[in-house]
Design a protein around this motif. Structure first.
Motif, mmCIF file in Angstrom:
data_model
loop_
_atom_site.group_PDB
_atom_site.id
_atom_site.type_symbol
_atom_site.label_atom_id
_atom_site.label_comp_id
_atom_site.label_asym_id
_atom_site.label_seq_id
_atom_site.Cartn_x
_atom_site.Cartn_y
_atom_site.Cartn_z
ATOM 1 N N ARG A 92 0.737 -1.276 -0.168
ATOM 2 C CA ARG A 92 0.184 0.087 -0.008
ATOM 3 C C ARG A 92 0.834 1.281 -0.053
ATOM 4 N NH1 ARG A 92 -4.780 0.960 4.514
ATOM 5 N NH2 ARG A 92 -5.332 2.979 3.767
ATOM 6 N N HIS A 93 0.512 2.333 -0.825
ATOM 7 C CA HIS A 93 1.085 3.445 -0.748
ATOM 8 C C HIS A 93 0.502 4.580 0.211
ATOM 9 C CE1 HIS A 93 3.865 6.588 -2.229
ATOM 10 N NE2 HIS A 93 2.898 7.659 -2.334
ATOM 11 N N LEU A 94 1.378 5.167 1.019
ATOM 12 C CA LEU A 94 0.427 5.914 1.878
ATOM 13 C C LEU A 94 0.945 7.514 1.677
ATOM 14 C CD1 LEU A 94 1.087 3.982 5.255
ATOM 15 C CD2 LEU A 94 -1.300 4.068 3.627
ATOM 16 N N PRO A 95 0.336 8.480 0.994
ATOM 17 C CA PRO A 95 0.878 9.691 0.935
ATOM 18 C C PRO A 95 1.350 10.421 2.321
ATOM 19 C CG PRO A 95 -1.135 9.526 -0.134
ATOM 20 C CD PRO A 95 -1.218 8.302 0.701
ATOM 21 N N TRP A 96 2.417 11.260 2.324
ATOM 22 C CA TRP A 96 2.848 11.894 3.794
ATOM 23 C C TRP A 96 1.573 12.414 4.257
ATOM 24 C CZ3 TRP A 96 6.369 9.433 5.392
ATOM 25 C CH2 TRP A 96 7.769 8.932 4.510
ATOM 26 N N THR A 97 0.889 13.328 3.121
ATOM 27 C CA THR A 97 -0.228 14.237 3.885
ATOM 28 C C THR A 97 -1.176 13.234 4.663
ATOM 29 O OG1 THR A 97 -1.352 14.241 1.811
ATOM 30 C CG2 THR A 97 0.114 16.162 2.281
ATOM 31 N N SER A 98 -1.382 12.036 4.535
ATOM 32 C CA SER A 98 -2.445 11.212 5.043
ATOM 33 C C SER A 98 -2.031 10.404 6.253
ATOM 34 C CB SER A 98 -3.069 10.131 4.136
ATOM 35 O OG SER A 98 -1.844 9.282 3.940
#
Length: 161
Positions: A92-98
């Motif tokens: 899974r890719h998690l954006p830093w902003t999330s």
């Protein structure tokens, strides 16, 4: 090269378990060899193991080795856009902003990140079994999250758009 001359890790170096990886790779090789030797040595004949039974034993060894190889491939890869978490079954890719917070409480087997939608995602790449190094890795991940957090002025400008 002395320890003083050696550069430190880059903030974007991948996170990867050390002990768990070594144990998984070793156990995978041992299980594969063990099941192959067992398949070759079990008695055959009318009341013994046939060819299909032997193939099933080898298949069990291959299946166990495959699961352990997947465990050895656990990692978390940070980049400019976010954190790609590859756990045992999912990637899974998690954006830093999330990412809201990094958690590594006493007794937790690995790091967890809390997302802005209140979901918690395990980051199995940073494991308590790695000892004090795991604390440093959790700190590096927390610093990465903090460095990519929008500053107050930037956050206000984003809301206006």
């Amino acid at each position: 090269m002395s320890a003083v001359d050696r550069p430190g890790p880059s903030p974007y170096d991948p996170f990867q378990p050390r002990r768990g990886r070594a144990v998984a790779l070793g156990a995978g090789v041992v299980s594969l060899v063990l099941f192959c030797v067992l398949a070759a040595l079990v008695p055959g004949g009318a009341r013994g193991f046939g060819a299909v039974d032997r193939l099933m034993l080898v298949g069990c060894g291959v299946a166990i080795a495959a699961v352990l190889a997947r465990y050895a491939a656990i990692r978390a890869i940070p980049d400019e856009s976010g954190l790609t978490v590859r756990n045992l079954m999912t990637t899974r890719h998690l954006p830093w902003t999330s990412i809201e917070a990094v958690r590594f409480g006493h007794g937790d087997p690995w790091v967890s990140v809390v997302l802005d939608d209140t979901e918690t995602v395990a980051v199995m790449a940073i494991q308590r079994a790695d000892g004090l190094g795991s604390q440093a890795q959790a700190g590096r991940l927390a610093a990465l999250v903090e460095s990519h957090r929008p500053r107050r002025g930037e956050d206000d400008r984003l809301r206006e758009v």
